[in-house]
Design an enzyme around this catalytic site. Structure first.
Site, PDB file in Angstrom:
ATOM      1  N   ASN A 196       8.018   5.453 -17.431  1.00 15.73           N
ATOM      2  CA  ASN A 196       8.739   5.719 -18.167  1.00 15.73           C
ATOM      3  C   ASN A 196       9.633   6.955 -17.976  1.00 15.73           C
ATOM      4  OD1 ASN A 196       8.693   3.109 -19.111  1.00 15.73           O
ATOM      5  ND2 ASN A 196       8.279   3.956 -21.431  1.00 15.73           N
TER       6      ASN A 196
ATOM      7  N   GLY B  57       0.747  -1.251  -0.165  1.00 12.56           N
ATOM      8  CA  GLY B  57      -0.127  -0.142   0.081  1.00 12.56           C
ATOM      9  C   GLY B  57       1.016   1.357  -0.007  1.00 12.56           C
ATOM     10  N   TYR B  58       1.326   1.574  -1.192  1.00 13.33           N
ATOM     11  CA  TYR B  58       2.033   2.866  -1.318  1.00 13.33           C
ATOM     12  C   TYR B  58       1.389   3.776  -2.021  1.00 13.33           C
ATOM     13  CZ  TYR B  58       6.582   0.623  -0.288  1.00 13.33           C
ATOM     14  OH  TYR B  58       7.708   0.144   0.499  1.00 13.33           O
ATOM     15  N   SER B  59       0.700   3.461  -3.430  1.00  6.25           N
ATOM     16  CA  SER B  59       0.244   4.626  -4.122  1.00  6.25           C
ATOM     17  C   SER B  59      -1.172   5.275  -3.629  1.00  6.25           C
ATOM     18  CB  SER B  59       0.076   3.936  -5.437  1.00  6.25           C
ATOM     19  OG  SER B  59       1.085   3.670  -6.403  1.00  6.25           O
TER      20      SER B  59
ATOM     21  N   GLU C 166      15.218  -5.966  -4.673  1.00  2.19           N
ATOM     22  CA  GLU C 166      15.035  -6.429  -5.917  1.00  2.19           C
ATOM     23  C   GLU C 166      16.324  -6.596  -6.775  1.00  2.19           C
ATOM     24  OE1 GLU C 166      14.225  -8.186  -8.809  1.00  2.19           O
ATOM     25  OE2 GLU C 166      12.432  -7.892  -7.969  1.00  2.19           O
TER      26      GLU C 166
END
Lengths: 398, 385, 398, 385
Positions: free
Chosen positions: A376, A132-134, A251
């Site tokens: 991007n 739950g970041y965004s 990651e």
């Protein structure tokens, strides 16, 4: 420089592929090649069962340290695992956020108690996680979190209010890690807390977002006095950003080669169709097939280089920084190539009224590849600033 | 030379835009597209009876308004802009054009009247399916009948736009013995149709099957050495109409995106203040402008062609240019819009994906851009010694 | 909407083409198709003589008002003139800055005395002009002019100090219009003056800049107490920016169709080579030829639209704003296509050691098309801000 | 799997870079490129005698260092980065590779020794001119001689890299009667050479003419059914070396541009702080990184091939990927550099144009990117059933 793996690694590969061949059968057979991006909504219960099957085989957390229940496999072996998993058509993992993000974060930043409480359940496949970041106003500007967490001394709990968005698998997960503002007066990356939030409670409402495919993989999560126990704050109040960013460093790209195996499956399907319907004789399509193949091969070489060079210590690595931009653009182009190879048939859905074909889903879903996890545009900013040392973007005055 | 709209044309554009703003808004489009029918009958009624849009380029002698292809393209542009779900394209851009090009024919004349007066819905069926384009895609066959004055026709047709709701069909088929092309009028009673659901829901396709259908001589629209050229010109005219729609798509994607990025804030600024966003928006505008030039030039050429003027010889070239450029521009702009909207553009709720899907569908209709570029190259390489 | 020209216009066309056929002969024959961009350094003296020949035919300033010695030709006729000029291979004009920029500026902003002094000499082809805007630190940021002009009361003259750059034809011109700072404390677009500077004087030194082609069309102009008479300031001191910007509005695109005629010549040459050397059978090259032809046609349609719609009153016109970006990108692609059509032969120069072929010059010179007259980046900014109304770029803090 | 440089390779890279930084700076490159000779003899002396770069991948049994193609590509990358003007490419990447692939041959052995020990300059001549690539471009013919033990050879060769300064030639020709390919060693005395000046001045080309030259049997390098494959692999290896050079070009264009835009100010800011510039720089970096991966993977495959390992079968594919990707990356980056330098990049004085021209020349050498993409497509379409 040395291509190829050691004999020991090749034995490990055999072990993985044997186990998959033995286990991806029966009730799990239908999961083959399913549940990937664009297909994450499919067969959830079966994939949750598969997660436990994986756990029984000891295949969850193979990169974690042994002290925390992991197998401490080498980078090579992790790569091999992902390659074989993809090659065998292993389904999209419903436990990947717990294994890849929550676990490493707790190992690095969590209390011993948190580690004892949560890690075993991740390794056993019993508890599933989402992130739950965004938030609606914190997309590219991730630090612009508006959700607020207040501590209630009397009850000894945090209560969180706010709205999270693009939370994949939320409706199927047990826990969610959440960034929320512990200092209501703070702005940006300061004053945040990193919370472990149980989802099955009255203060949490989860609403699926219908995507352009007509299916739902993402959710909005509404937090209305959502309760979080005091010991479910990771690190200190106000230090949540450091925890969240530390998490990004985990990651190391071990899953990229597996991802590429999936891409290869998709490309091969497109090529097969091209051979069947005559598109393979069209010189312009041939150029694009050659280009797609070249792009995927180089993606693989890039990953090999990143894996070889990246000691996992957070060293900036150019090839690693460019990976997201590279694969997302490649994948988007593949979606487009798939449609153009099909020609007018590209329009026909699998089943009316709106069950899309695999390649239609690919075409549409790859449009999100260049957005989620850093658009991007954001990727290029990061590259320009971190890898090339160009001046930072000026920010607004608010 | 005057390459700008006159007062009448400006009025047509404004009127059409105003009408569609209220008659084809997002909710209305979504309601229509989710049905098999694919359009709102009341809207069809309005456009064909009250507004009588189908009369636009029908000559006054045939009961039409006698306006030109430019005026018609203005309508298609606005319909593209508003994603108007309607069998207008199949009826007018494909079928009516076919009929107008063989207008000396009595059968054509009465069909034109049916469209003009009753707003009958027509569809054009030709492709046998697959990647081949135009003439090359026709697999249906006919042969002269021994038992009656006429031909007997058999074929499977794919991608028939609005085929499942048409009441009459214009079908193309090749002579089984000598390959000569014929165009025939076939009522829906003689065909089997099935809706084939599509990724772009705003335009419906159908499969049409015809088995040994008796086509009396009175239903032969064209069946001689000129038919091939006629058929190719029908597709040229249809390409221009499709390009006009895609101009509308390209333009709407631009203007909606500019609105969105002017509102949406990140990092304490409107995201539209970031150079990366601004430059993308500029690229979108450039494509929309070039698309506009390509469409209206081609529409002028179509008028020259329909009027039998020498510049009409440019029709194939102008059609391919408009088709290739506008479809690519629309797809580029719709893709950019998706990217620039960020996450929300990816949701069903926002309209961006509807434009995106429509643009992709258009690219793959009547030959993709590589096909048309090759066609242009052929023309150019023949011209230059 | 109406394609094609009126009969009267077509008679005018005939008149132009007849005159060119009669006059572009003899000593001038060798100028055909020469002196364009990338070739501007060639046959200067002959082209200066040609300018006078043009004047004798009354072909200079055909768009100027009759009161100032012009012909007040309609937009259509001006277009026709440029088309026929290009079709006939009329050489690159050495008088185009005087005719197209100085003249209209003086007509709009000059004093009656300045108009009487300078306009006739432009119309007669006797005095040639160049432009002095850019400076080493004022490129994209054109207003960042550092050259300073100080008025010497006693001598009654301005003296200008500074450096101009990218001044084409400076070494062959008589006069240069120059932007210089009349208020030494000013910054940006305020405090500038617009000067008419005679070049043949001790205070002016002109040094050619060698380009990547090995030839020189541009110059650096060093101003060291360069003297400018008091009556050679156009408009008021401090108002130079308004004059300079007004000047940009005079370009109504009448020459664009002529420019496109030159492009067509170049494209035709490339296509001829492709047919000769087999490249025309290569489907990938064919795509690019098709694309180039399409691009040029649409460029023409764009211009026709701009010419029809633009009343010359400074109204923003989207197609007009995008023209520079459009043609420069198209032309650059053509340069590249030319090389790829030639294949390995593309490398061989016309004559050793370094006389480039026409297509090599095209390939290299088109790389400047996307830079001069506002880089592609600046063009996109302008479009985004002026045509689309997006927020202005934030500026630095200096 | 270890896809990173080892200590020795890092040392080779650093040493080569340091050497070329002082021996091939802008002034030195410009001095060398402006002569017909095209290189500085003292530099050639240094690289072949002191540094002995030509020994890199010659087996120890032939008097070489026995290192691999990876090490050789490190050198080529640095030569590309510094635009080193030298017949090293023609001698090593083209000629020495040809000789190593037919090494069992005595004639080849002595030629290898001449390169290894005396630093003799060799050139490879094969193309008869025009757009055809590789084998298809060979027009020279040979026939068995009646009067001596050997063949008689006639042909015109174009684009012979450093042909006018080579002392020996490896030439390809086809048997006049059965078309079989042969590779022959021909001393410069038997050929006519003429320098053909080129747009890229940093690499020289020549035209070579051979008229009824007597080639004794002892000078036949290869002339049987394996020759075709050998020749193709020579070009594959050369493509990889060229790709390595272009990686150097791509990387150098990036780093010089980043430096420039960090310094250059407009609007009161470093132009590198504008998002449009930053995003372009990011795109350049991405291409340079991908190019690096492509080159070193191909170099590893070249080592597998030269060592007779199974992965060597990937040589054609890896070579085409490296050639197409790296040449396009270099040209893209050089073009971007020109654009981002603004006006000054367009001047002779700055080095950007030298990289730009070199990059274009490389794209057109050994087949352009469309050629290699088609070659890749062929391989892929054969692989996937």
């Amino acid at each position: 420089m040395r291509l190829g793996f050691t004999q020991e690694d090749e034995r490990f590969r055999e072990q993985v592929s044997d186990w998959l061949a033995d286990n991806l059968v029966g009730e799990f057979a239908k999961l083959k090649f399913r549940g990937g991006p664009g297909d994450e909504h499919m067969f959830f219960a079966e994939r949750a069962a598969w997660e436990k099957q994986m756990a029984s085989g000891g295949w969850i957390g193979i990169g974690w340290p042994e002290a925390y229940g992991g197998k401490a496999c080498s980078l090579e072996q992790q790569v091999i695992f992902h390659e074989e998993y993809a090659r065998a058509g292993g389904p999209g993992r419903v436990g990947h956020i717990g294994e890849g993000l929550t676990g490493p974060t707790l190992i690095a930043f969590g209390s011993e108690q948190q580690q004892r409480r949560f890690l075993p359940k991740i390794l056993s496949g019993e508890e599933l996680w989402c992130q739950g970041y965004s938030e609606p106003s914190a997309g590219s500007d991730l630090a612009n979190i508006a959700s607020k967490a207040a501590f209630y001394e009397d009850e000894g709990v945090w209560k969180i209010n706010g709205q999270k968005v693009w939370t994949s698998l939320a409706h199927e997960s047990d826990w969610c890690f959440v960034l929320a503002r512990t200092d209501p007066a703070s702005k940006g990356s300061r004053g945040l807390g990193f919370f472990l939030l149980e989802l099955d409670q009255p203060g949490v409402e989860i609403r699926p977002i219908t995507q352009l495919t007509g299916t739902s993989e993402f959710n909005e999560v509404f937090l209305d006095d959502a309760v979080c126990q005091a010991d479910c704050l990771v690190g200190e109040a106000g230090q949540g950003w450091a925890v969240a960013m530390g998490l990004l460093g985990f990651e190391r790209g071990v899953s990229t080669l597996g991802q590429q195996m999936l891409f290869q499956n998709e490309l091969s399907e497109v090529i097969k169709i091209a051979k069947q319907n005559g598109a393979a004789e069209d010189p312009v399509i041939r150029q694009r097939i050659g280009d797609a193949h070249m792009g995927l091969k180089i993606m693989r070489y890039n990953s090999m280089r990143t894996l070889s060079a990246n000691p996992g210590d957070g060293t900036l690595d150019r090839a690693a920084l460019s990976y997201k931009l590279y694969w997302s653009s490649w994948h988007r182009n593949l979606g487009n190539l798939a449609m153009d190879v099909l020609g007018p048939d590209a329009e026909l859905v699998e089943q009316q009224p709106y069950d899309l074909t695999r390649l239609q889903s690919l075409f549409l879903f790859t449009r999100s590849d260049t957005i989620y996890g850093g658009t991007n545009q954001i990727q290029r900013n990061i590259i320009a600033e971190r890898a090339l040392g160009l001046p930072k973007e000026t920010r607004g005055k608010d | 030379m005057d390459f700008s709209f006159n007062e009448d044309q400006l009025l047509i554009a404004d009127t059409a835009d105003a009408f569609l703003t209220s008659a084809s808004n997002s909710a209305q489009v979504r309601a229509a597209m989710s049905t098999e029918l694919g359009y709102e009958p009341a809207l069809w009624q309005q456009t064909t009876q009250e507004l009588a849009w189908q009369l636009t380029h029908i000559p006054e002698s045939e009961g039409g308004l006698g306006l030109g292809y430019v005026e018609l393209c203005i309508l298609f542009e606005k319909m593209g802009k508003h994603l108007c779900c309607s069998p207008f394209f199949s009826t007018v851009a494909l079928s009516l054009n076919s009929l107008l090009l063989v207008a000396a024919n009595d059968c054509a004349k009465s069909a034109i009247a049916a469209i003009a007066e009753q707003g009958e819905r027509f569809a054009l069926a030709y492709s046998g399916g697959g990647r081949l384009v135009g003439l090359d895609s026709i697999t249906a066959l006919y042969h002269d009948s021994d038992s009656y004055n006429g031909v007997c026709l058999t074929g499977d047709y794919h991608y028939v736009i609005d085929g499942h709701t048409a009441s009459s069909f214009i079908v193309a088929a090749k002579n089984a013995s000598n390959g000569q092309l014929g165009l025939f009028l076939v009522p829906k009673e003689k065909v089997d149709v099935a809706w084939t659901a599509t990724m772009d829901q705003t335009r419906k396709l159908a499969r049409v099957s015809i088995r040994e259908a008796e086509v009396p001589a009175s239903n032969i629209l064209s069946c001689d050495s000129t038919t091939k050229g006629t058929f190719e010109n029908v597709l040229n005219l249809a390409c221009i109409a499709l390009a006009a729609e895609q101009l509308g798509v390209a333009e709407q994607c631009l203007s909606q995106t500019v609105d969105y990025i002017s509102e949406r804030k990140q990092f304490g600024r409107a995201v539209g203040s970031f150079q990366a966003m601004k430059h993308k928006a500029a690229d979108m505008m450039n494509r929309a402008e070039a698309a506009r030039s390509a469409v209206y030039y081609a529409a002028c050429i179509a008028d020259e062609f329909l009027g039998g003027q020498p510049l009409g010889a440019e029709l194939s070239e102008a059609a391919s240019i408009a088709k290739a450029y506008c479809c690519d521009a629309a797809f580029f702009n719709a893709g950019m819009a998706l990217q620039m909207y960020g996450g929300v553009g990816f949701t069903w709720e926002y309209d961006v994906h509807l434009y995106f899907k429509r643009a992709k569908a258009a690219q793959l209709t009547f030959g993709d851009s590589a096909y048309h570029r090759e066609r242009i190259a052929q023309l150019v390489l023949e011209q230059i010694a």
